[in-house]
Motif scaffolding. Structure first.
Motif, PDB file in Angstrom:
ATOM      1  N   ARG A 140       0.831  -1.210   0.000  1.00  0.00           N
ATOM      2  CA  ARG A 140       0.000   0.000   0.000  1.00  0.00           C
ATOM      3  C   ARG A 140       0.858   1.249   0.000  1.00  0.00           C
ATOM      4  N   GLU A 141       1.924   1.237   0.804  1.00  0.00           N
ATOM      5  CA  GLU A 141       2.823   2.388   0.867  1.00  0.00           C
ATOM      6  C   GLU A 141       3.510   2.611  -0.482  1.00  0.00           C
ATOM      7  N   ASN A 142       3.939   1.529  -1.111  1.00  0.00           N
ATOM      8  CA  ASN A 142       4.575   1.641  -2.421  1.00  0.00           C
ATOM      9  C   ASN A 142       3.614   2.215  -3.459  1.00  0.00           C
ATOM     10  N   ASP A 143       2.369   1.748  -3.417  1.00  0.00           N
ATOM     11  CA  ASP A 143       1.366   2.250  -4.365  1.00  0.00           C
ATOM     12  C   ASP A 143       1.153   3.753  -4.185  1.00  0.00           C
ATOM     13  N   ARG A 144       1.143   4.186  -2.941  1.00  0.00           N
ATOM     14  CA  ARG A 144       0.894   5.611  -2.690  1.00  0.00           C
ATOM     15  C   ARG A 144       2.081   6.468  -3.122  1.00  0.00           C
TER      16      ARG A 144
ATOM     17  N   PRO B 109      -8.511  20.694   1.323  1.00  0.00           N
ATOM     18  CA  PRO B 109      -8.236  21.943   0.588  1.00  0.00           C
ATOM     19  C   PRO B 109      -7.080  21.757  -0.389  1.00  0.00           C
ATOM     20  N   LEU B 110      -7.179  22.429  -1.533  1.00  0.00           N
ATOM     21  CA  LEU B 110      -6.103  22.424  -2.531  1.00  0.00           C
ATOM     22  C   LEU B 110      -5.346  23.730  -2.380  1.00  0.00           C
ATOM     23  N   ILE B 111      -4.201  23.666  -1.715  1.00  0.00           N
ATOM     24  CA  ILE B 111      -3.457  24.863  -1.349  1.00  0.00           C
ATOM     25  C   ILE B 111      -2.106  24.874  -2.059  1.00  0.00           C
TER      26      ILE B 111
ATOM     27  N   ASP C 298      -4.865   8.142   6.173  1.00  0.00           N
ATOM     28  CA  ASP C 298      -5.306   8.429   4.808  1.00  0.00           C
ATOM     29  C   ASP C 298      -5.339   9.939   4.560  1.00  0.00           C
ATOM     30  N   VAL C 299      -5.843  10.683   5.524  1.00  0.00           N
ATOM     31  CA  VAL C 299      -5.947  12.135   5.374  1.00  0.00           C
ATOM     32  C   VAL C 299      -4.557  12.755   5.226  1.00  0.00           C
ATOM     33  N   ALA C 300      -3.593  12.263   6.026  1.00  0.00           N
ATOM     34  CA  ALA C 300      -2.231  12.800   5.936  1.00  0.00           C
ATOM     35  C   ALA C 300      -1.651  12.568   4.546  1.00  0.00           C
ATOM     36  N   PHE C 301      -1.873  11.361   3.998  1.00  0.00           N
ATOM     37  CA  PHE C 301      -1.375  11.098   2.651  1.00  0.00           C
ATOM     38  C   PHE C 301      -2.113  11.939   1.609  1.00  0.00           C
TER      39      PHE C 301
ATOM     40  N   ALA D 112      -1.178  14.504  -1.687  1.00  0.00           N
ATOM     41  CA  ALA D 112      -1.723  14.421  -3.041  1.00  0.00           C
ATOM     42  C   ALA D 112      -2.453  15.711  -3.411  1.00  0.00           C
ATOM     43  N   ALA D 113      -3.159  16.289  -2.434  1.00  0.00           N
ATOM     44  CA  ALA D 113      -3.881  17.538  -2.689  1.00  0.00           C
ATOM     45  C   ALA D 113      -2.920  18.653  -3.070  1.00  0.00           C
ATOM     46  N   GLY D 114      -1.723  18.643  -2.473  1.00  0.00           N
ATOM     47  CA  GLY D 114      -0.728  19.648  -2.843  1.00  0.00           C
ATOM     48  C   GLY D 114      -0.345  19.546  -4.311  1.00  0.00           C
ATOM     49  N   GLN D 115      -0.227  18.280  -4.807  1.00  0.00           N
ATOM     50  CA  GLN D 115       0.086  18.071  -6.217  1.00  0.00           C
ATOM     51  C   GLN D 115      -1.072  18.523  -7.117  1.00  0.00           C
TER      52      GLN D 115
END
Length: 528
Positions: free
Chosen positions: A26-30, A145-147, A170-173, A177-180
């Motif tokens: 799972r970590e590798n996929d993320r 949020p997308l910041i 999940d939220v931390a990860f 992704a939201a930053g990207q």
């Protein structure tokens, strides 16, 4: 409450339930997802397609049912779903839908910049959006949020048909992704702005090329009469300001040339001078020409088009024959002048514009106001600095100069060596009253050059009527006197009598001045 949010699947069940993949996998996929998103960012700048690709990748890695990306709409009161990946959706939630910022979950995320995890089943269904979520069998959701660079650009939503699908991990990860995603939106917005600017510059270039190839017939302002010098003095006075200029004069007096002189002597001379003849365009198309239109705004609008107002941003807009603007279009022009904002035809997106307006007319706008054909508020907005351009019959001393100028101009074009103008022809040309003003004189000289064989201009004087012997309507002396009286009346706001009136300033009796004004056809009330 939740909208078409992004939500994870069985892969993210709470501890104690079965795990479908090892933690390491799972970590590798993320991590691979973040890397793939980075690579996608540098390979695709079409914002919507890019966000759809990213949404699909997030949905697959997180094992949720739907992922959506929301950005502020043009009114900045709603969030619009710009992209969505929901392959098993039932059609109740669609890409492009709107969601209010005030009083909504994702609106609160957008305003606060903080993520929210939702258990949809614990919320009371009250709104239409809530019922859409229920219809899609959504049971949990997450909004982030997308910041980018401290600025919130939108909201990333995940939705799942499984309860309690989103853990703190999940939220931390997802925040990473939201930053990207935020970077993708920022790049897309920048790309769109660059594309719009490029299109605008291309249109300006085409417009300027048309101007160079088209009607730039005058190389300079020709004449030495007091009436013309008075006009040029007023141009020198008003040009450095950004004030609106209203040019008043008969057809063919050279109003466009004076408008260009205002532009060339202003701080905007390095930017575009855009002109629009309001009488030359049908009323139904004038709004589109002036303000532009969006694709599909009306039948035949197959592409987006910038209007003349937008092309003239930071420059000067010359509206010729402004008295011909339809009464129903005048409020929109007034708003553009006062508020410096407008909307293209077929759009609700407000555009800001900084334009210096020079308007011109050969019509009596005051009479049109009385007849309710022209709005008084627009008239007063245009009449900030009026300049009256005298007709050619009031400046007969300029006619010999203009005759020589046009003779040389068309002689060069037609490759004819014309060295002289017969004195008799020059006298007859100077005595004609030229009802069509400079334009008529120019056309007459062009025709004369065509007819000339030899080194002396052969002017068809007989075409002028009565063998060209008509006396001028106003002689040179009367024209000078008229211009002087008009100048002083403008200073005194039309006052004739009194210690500061026009008669006192001219050091003549009030009755004498009134008699002269009647003879010259001057109405001090109109000057005021």
């Amino acid at each position: 409450m939740m909208t078409s949010l992004l939500m994870p699947d069985n892969l993210l069940r709470p501890q104690g339930s079965s795990i479908l993949r090892p933690d390491l996998q799972r970590e590798n996929d993320r991590l691979k997802l973040l890397l793939d998103m980075t690579n996608t960012l540098v390979s695709n700048l079409e914002c919507r397609d890019l966000l759809r690709t990213i949404s699909a990748s997030i949905r697959q890695v997180m094992g949720c049912d739907a992922v959506g990306v929301w950005v502020p709409d043009a009114d900045e009161l709603h969030l619009r779903q710009l992209a969505m990946d929901f392959p098993e959706g039932r059609g109740f939630v669609r890409e492009g839908s709107l969601h209010p910022i005030e009083g909504s979950v994702i609106g609160n995320v957008f305003k606060t910049g903080k993520p929210i995890v939702l258990d949809v089943m614990s919320e009371e269904l009250t709104s239409e959006v809530d019922h859409e979520i229920h219809a899609e069998a959504i049971k949990s959701g997450c909004a982030l949020p997308l910041i980018s660079r401290g600025r919130t650009l939108g909201v990333l939503t995940l939705a799942s048909r499984v309860e309690n699908s989103f853990s703190p991990e999940d939220v931390a990860f997802l925040l990473q992704a939201a930053g990207q995603v935020a970077i993708a939106i920022e790049n897309g917005l920048a790309y769109r702005e660059i594309a719009e600017l490029k299109d605008k510059l291309a249109q300006e270039k085409l417009y300027l090329e048309d101007e160079i190839r088209g009607e730039m017939d005058f190389e300079g302002i020709v004449g030495q009469s007091s009436g013309l010098r008075n006009v040029l003095n007023l141009v020198e006075t008003v040009a450095p300001s950004n004030s609106t200029v209203l040019l008043l004069g008969e057809t063919g007096t050279g109003k466009e040339l004076i408008a260009r002189a205002v532009h060339e002597r202003s701080g905007r001379k390095e930017r575009t001078f855009v002109k629009l003849n309001c009488a030359a365009i049908p009323g139904g198309l004038l709004e589109s020409e002036l303000f532009g239109h969006e694709r599909g705004a009306f039948t035949g609008a197959i592409a987006q088009k910038s209007g003349r107002l937008e092309l003239a941003d930071q420059g000067t807009l010359f509206l010729d024959e402004v008295g011909d603007i339809p009464i129903e279009l005048q409020p929109k022009l007034l708003r553009a002048l006062q508020e410096r904002e407008f909307e293209r035809l077929g759009s609700n997106r407000t555009k800001k514009v900084d334009v210096r307006l020079v308007a011109a007319t050969n019509r009596n706008l005051e009479k049109m106001m009385e007849d309710r054909q022209f709005r008084s508020d627009l008239y007063y907005r245009l009449n900030v600095f009026p300049i009256r351009i005298p007709p050619l019959r009031e400046r007969p001393e300029d006619i010999p100069l203009l005759v020589r100028y046009f003779t040389q101009k068309y002689g060069r074009r037609m490759k004819k060596q014309i060295e002289s103008i017969p004195a008799a022809a020059q006298r007859k040309l100077s005595s004609w009253h030229w009802p069509g003003n400079i334009r008529e004189l120019e056309n007459f000289i062009e025709r004369s050059v065509i007819l000339t064989h030899g080194s002396a201009l052969q002017a068809p004087i007989a075409e002028l009527g009565n063998n060209g012997k008509n006396p001028p309507v106003v002689g040179a002396r009367e024209a000078n006197e008229r211009n002087e009286i008009l100048r002083i009346l403008k200073v005194t706001s039309g006052r004739v009598a009194g210690p500061d009136g026009a008669a006192a300033r001219m050091d003549i009796k009030r009755t004498t001045l009134i008699s002269r004004m009647k003879k010259l056809g001057i109405d001090p009330r109109k000057v005021a």
